[in-house]
Scaffold this motif. Structure first.
Motif, PDB file in Angstrom:
ATOM      1  N   HIS A  80      -8.843 -12.508   4.444  1.00 42.66           N
ATOM      2  CA  HIS A  80      -8.116 -11.283   4.796  1.00 42.66           C
ATOM      3  C   HIS A  80      -7.727 -10.602   3.493  1.00 42.66           C
ATOM      4  O   HIS A  80      -7.468 -11.266   2.483  1.00 42.66           O
ATOM      5  CB  HIS A  80      -6.868 -11.635   5.613  1.00 42.66           C
ATOM      6  N   VAL A  81      -7.677  -9.281   3.504  1.00 46.41           N
ATOM      7  CA  VAL A  81      -7.360  -8.539   2.282  1.00 46.41           C
ATOM      8  C   VAL A  81      -5.964  -8.886   1.757  1.00 46.41           C
ATOM      9  O   VAL A  81      -5.715  -8.887   0.543  1.00 46.41           O
ATOM     10  CB  VAL A  81      -7.517  -7.010   2.517  1.00 46.41           C
ATOM     11  N   GLY A 111     -15.576  -3.084   0.962  1.00 44.85           N
ATOM     12  CA  GLY A 111     -16.291  -3.061   2.234  1.00 44.85           C
ATOM     13  C   GLY A 111     -15.398  -2.904   3.442  1.00 44.85           C
ATOM     14  O   GLY A 111     -15.885  -2.664   4.559  1.00 44.85           O
ATOM     15  N   LEU A 112     -14.082  -3.022   3.238  1.00 43.10           N
ATOM     16  CA  LEU A 112     -13.127  -2.876   4.338  1.00 43.10           C
ATOM     17  C   LEU A 112     -12.674  -1.426   4.527  1.00 43.10           C
ATOM     18  O   LEU A 112     -11.910  -1.132   5.447  1.00 43.10           O
ATOM     19  CB  LEU A 112     -11.904  -3.772   4.091  1.00 43.10           C
ATOM     20  N   GLN A 113     -13.149  -0.510   3.661  1.00 42.47           N
ATOM     21  CA  GLN A 113     -12.774   0.900   3.831  1.00 42.47           C
ATOM     22  C   GLN A 113     -13.579   1.533   4.957  1.00 42.47           C
ATOM     23  O   GLN A 113     -14.781   1.310   5.102  1.00 42.47           O
ATOM     24  CB  GLN A 113     -12.987   1.689   2.542  1.00 42.47           C
ATOM     25  N   ASN A 114     -12.890   2.316   5.775  1.00 40.72           N
ATOM     26  CA  ASN A 114     -13.516   3.022   6.893  1.00 40.72           C
ATOM     27  C   ASN A 114     -13.849   4.456   6.499  1.00 40.72           C
ATOM     28  O   ASN A 114     -13.391   4.957   5.472  1.00 40.72           O
ATOM     29  CB  ASN A 114     -12.568   2.996   8.101  1.00 40.72           C
ATOM     30  N   SER A 118      -9.221   5.054   5.647  1.00 40.52           N
ATOM     31  CA  SER A 118      -8.316   3.939   5.935  1.00 40.52           C
ATOM     32  C   SER A 118      -8.980   2.612   5.588  1.00 40.52           C
ATOM     33  O   SER A 118     -10.178   2.558   5.295  1.00 40.52           O
ATOM     34  CB  SER A 118      -7.921   3.943   7.412  1.00 40.52           C
ATOM     35  N   PHE A 119      -8.218   1.535   5.653  1.00 42.37           N
ATOM     36  CA  PHE A 119      -8.747   0.200   5.391  1.00 42.37           C
ATOM     37  C   PHE A 119      -8.418  -0.745   6.543  1.00 42.37           C
ATOM     38  O   PHE A 119      -7.307  -0.714   7.090  1.00 42.37           O
ATOM     39  CB  PHE A 119      -8.151  -0.379   4.101  1.00 42.37           C
ATOM     40  N   ALA A 135      -5.584  -2.967  -0.723  1.00 40.87           N
ATOM     41  CA  ALA A 135      -6.933  -2.769  -1.254  1.00 40.87           C
ATOM     42  C   ALA A 135      -6.902  -2.005  -2.579  1.00 40.87           C
ATOM     43  O   ALA A 135      -7.571  -2.386  -3.552  1.00 40.87           O
ATOM     44  CB  ALA A 135      -7.785  -2.020  -0.230  1.00 40.87           C
ATOM     45  N   ILE A 136      -6.129  -0.932  -2.622  1.00 34.39           N
ATOM     46  CA  ILE A 136      -6.041  -0.110  -3.837  1.00 34.39           C
ATOM     47  C   ILE A 136      -5.423  -0.894  -4.991  1.00 34.39           C
ATOM     48  O   ILE A 136      -5.915  -0.855  -6.124  1.00 34.39           O
ATOM     49  CB  ILE A 136      -5.245   1.183  -3.542  1.00 34.39           C
TER      50      ILE A 136
END
Length: 319
Positions: A80-81, A111-114, A118-119, A135-136
């Motif tokens: 998980h991030v 790869g979790l960015q939409n 969003s993430f 994420a950032i």
């Protein structure tokens, strides 16, 4: 006003790791990576990080990594991030980021960015502005922000801004101090704080201080030591920290200490835990309490660790 029982808190944090069969340890098994970050960062702020076995911890962290590049909260748990950031932060504390395959980790996070910017937190797709910050922050610490669409990420965060100046977990979500920290922190890291109405948000945040001196997370809620971090760091990032009574907040945090066994609780006389111990000490660090290392309000890591990552790297290149 009392004093920070620093030695007691160090003893408490070191004892938590040894009680692996305790109820607290069992129920926290799935987020042990977060617990490691809270406890170890507290030790570093107190100047006692050398009290732990670095190699043992680094070895355990590596065992929590999956083929995807992401990290689980413990060995055998799904990636998980959230746990991935904690793993990166702990390795940063020890100056051990070089043990990572940075390309692999950053590819997992990116790869979790939409499409909307969003993430998601993991492969199951839950979306939350917490994950945008995580994420950032993670990619910035790894010098890999270029792997995501930063402009879209910022636009999504701004779409979660409310009429009261705060931010929610998604567009239209209620303003909450924890989400505000995530959104302000992400905007600070990406150089996009101009999207915030600093006076409006500053007013909402400073109204979180209650009569006891503590801070709450939303209107009409009880104060909680953890908001000494979420609210205070946000106020610092938007340059409005002078709008609260710092002395009363220091007293509130110190009143939440267990002076006999160490640790800090959410409110005076409640049971202590590692989470509130970290955020209490981190809050005192933001308040420039004597004897504590300075902490960075955006990265939630000691300032010297952040400087090593960003400034130290540049100086090595120049030399």
């Amino acid at each position: 006003m009392g004093e920070l029982a620093a030695e007691k808190h160090v003893e408490y944090i070191l004892s938590v790791e040894k009680k692996k069969d305790s109820f607290e340890s069992v129920v926290m098994e799935h987020l042990r990576m977060n617990g490691a970050y809270w406890g170890l960062t507290t030790l570093d702020l107190l100047g006692k990080l050398h009290a732990v076995d670095v190699d043992q911890i680094v070895s355990w962290i590596i065992k929590c990594q999956h083929d995807s590049g992401g990290f689980g909260g413990n060995i055998g748990h799904d990636p998980h991030v959230l746990y991935t950031l904690s793993a990166v932060q702990v390795l940063a504390l020890f100056d051990k980021l070089d043990v990572l395959d940075i390309e692999k980790v950053s590819t997992y996070v990116a790869g979790l960015q939409n499409e909307d910017g969003s993430f998601s937190g993991d492969m199951w797709g839950e979306i939350d502005t917490r994950f945008s910050y995580i994420a950032i922050c993670c990619l910035s610490l790894l010098h890999r922000l270029d792997k995501i669409n930063v402009e879209n990420a910022v636009s999504y965060i701004v779409s979660c801004k409310n009429l009261d100046g705060g931010f929610g977990c998604m567009p239209g979500g209620e303003s909450h101090a924890g989400q505000i920290f995530c959104c302000v922190g992400a905007l600070a890291i990406t150089g996009a704080l101009h999207h915030i109405d600093k006076d409006l948000l500053g007013w909402w945040l400073c109204e979180r201080q209650v009569k006891s001196g503590g801070l709450n997370g939303r209107p009409e809620k009880l104060p909680d030591v953890c908001y000494s971090w979420w609210v205070l760091s946000s106020l610092i990032m938007i340059d409005r920290v002078h709008w609260i009574n710092k002395e009363k907040l220091v007293k509130y945090i110190l009143d939440c200490q267990d002076l006999d066994n160490g640790g800090i609780s959410d409110r005076p006389d409640d049971a202590v835990d590692v989470y509130h111990t970290y955020f209490g000490v981190a809050g005192l660090s933001l308040l420039e309490y004597t004897g504590l290392k300075a902490i960075d309000p955006a990265y939630a890591l000691p300032v010297d660790v952040v400087n090593r990552i960003f400034i130290g790297r540049q100086s090595k290149k120049e030399s």
